[in-house]
Design a protein around this motif. Structure first.
Motif, PDB file in Angstrom:
ATOM      1  N   ASP A 147     -23.033 -20.877  36.956  1.00 19.60           N
ATOM      2  CA  ASP A 147     -24.010 -20.295  37.874  1.00 19.60           C
ATOM      3  C   ASP A 147     -23.946 -20.929  39.258  1.00 19.60           C
TER       4      ASP A 147
ATOM      5  N   ILE B 130     -26.975 -15.865  34.438  1.00 21.75           N
ATOM      6  CA  ILE B 130     -27.720 -14.860  35.197  1.00 21.75           C
ATOM      7  C   ILE B 130     -27.869 -13.541  34.450  1.00 21.75           C
TER       8      ILE B 130
ATOM      9  N   PRO C  59     -23.221 -17.917  44.782  1.00 22.98           N
ATOM     10  CA  PRO C  59     -24.427 -17.568  45.540  1.00 22.98           C
ATOM     11  C   PRO C  59     -25.453 -16.849  44.674  1.00 22.98           C
ATOM     12  N   HIS C  60     -26.733 -17.199  44.882  1.00 21.80           N
ATOM     13  CA  HIS C  60     -27.859 -16.561  44.184  1.00 21.80           C
ATOM     14  C   HIS C  60     -27.767 -16.729  42.660  1.00 21.80           C
ATOM     15  N   GLY C  61     -27.137 -17.808  42.215  1.00 19.69           N
ATOM     16  CA  GLY C  61     -27.036 -18.071  40.789  1.00 19.69           C
ATOM     17  C   GLY C  61     -25.961 -17.290  40.063  1.00 19.69           C
TER      18      GLY C  61
END
Length: 286
Positions: A179, A255, A182-184
């Protein structure tokens, strides 16, 4: 790196890893077998839809070879749907559990399980052109160094007009891990094409986040989509279906989120396919 298909460190390390996983998986809700015990199926939605398309009138009279069957839940699902099946796996504890479950369900006369490395299948099961369906799904060819030989084995076992049903994680997704993006999102972790195995030390288990595997070393191979397609074609099979999916029956990345029926997918945009399926057929004889 050259490896011996029937032996070697890669095989022993991978077998020790999967031998150890069996008890964890049997105890995990991830592999809940309630539906099996009720006479039903635990096939994931992708595989179940694929089998229903191939056999719209059902599996009565269909003879199945399930390669790399783990402890046989999908094999027994196919049997509950009417098939007669042979499941093959290289893990002795997995095969013993599959046989135990077949006896519990009262279907041991229609479900036979063999302990074998897939590359030895033709030596231990000398039944060429004897199966209507070869079935193999989810977490299979990534453990194998040679998909060309895998494809030849499938072709050898299929009757004229028989079909392969294959589904697995998408190789485009397997280049990512974790993860840290970016953004996980997952970050790049592995090359899409690699002639050498990735030798990984990972004690975690996808079916039980709390489990820690002692035999944590595995050897894994990336097989690009074109390589798999080409191997089946070169083995003399016709690739009839190649479909990509944005869901997969395990939490591939942190995610990914539940989508129902045990499937996981992206939370919002469909960033890239997570899985794919192939249907291939053996040519009919004139």
């Amino acid at each position: 790196m050259t490896v011996e298909l029937g032996s070697g460190d890669w095989l022993e390390d991978n077998r020790a890893n999967w031998d150890e996983r069996v008890a964890t998986h049997v105890a995990s809700p991830f592999y809940d077998r309630t539906r099996l015990r009720e006479g039903g199926s635990v096939l994931d939605p992708i595989a179940r839809a694929g089998i229903d398309r191939l056999f719209p009138e059902g599996l009565d009279g269909v003879r199945v070879l399930h390669l790399q069957c783990h402890f046989g839940s999908d094999t027994l699902s196919l049997v509950n749907l009417g098939a007669t099946a042979i499941g093959l796996d290289f893990s002795r504890p997995a095969v013993e559990e599959a046989r135990r479950m077949a006896a519990e369900l009262g279907v041991a006369d229609r479900a036979r399980f063999i302990e074998a490395n897939v590359y030895d299948a033709r030596h231990l099961l000398p039944e060429p052109e004897s199966f209507d369906l070869v079935f193999t799904t989810w977490g299979t060819i990534g453990w194998l160094p040679d998909v060309a030989e895998w494809a030849r084995i499938i072709a050898w076992f299929l009757k004229p007009g028989g079909r392969l049903y294959f589904a697995d994680g998408h190789p485009a997704a397997f280049v990512f891990d974790g993860d840290a993006g970016p953004h996980g999102l997952p970050a790049f972790g592995y090359p899409y094409r690699n002639d050498r195995p990735d030798i990984i030390e990972d004690p975690s288990d996808y079916a039980d986040p709390e489990a820690r595997i002692v035999n944590a070393k595995t050897w894994e191979w990336m097989h690009p989509l074109g390589e798999v397609h080409g191997a089946l074609r070169d083995a003399g099979l016709s690739v009839d279906v190649l479909a990509e999916h944005y869901e997969v029956p395990w939490r591939m990345f942190p995610i990914t989120v539940p989508k129902g029926d045990g499937m996981y997918g992206w939370p919002e945009q469909q960033w890239l396919p997570l899985s794919y399926e192939i249907v291939a057929s053996s040519p009919e004889r004139d």
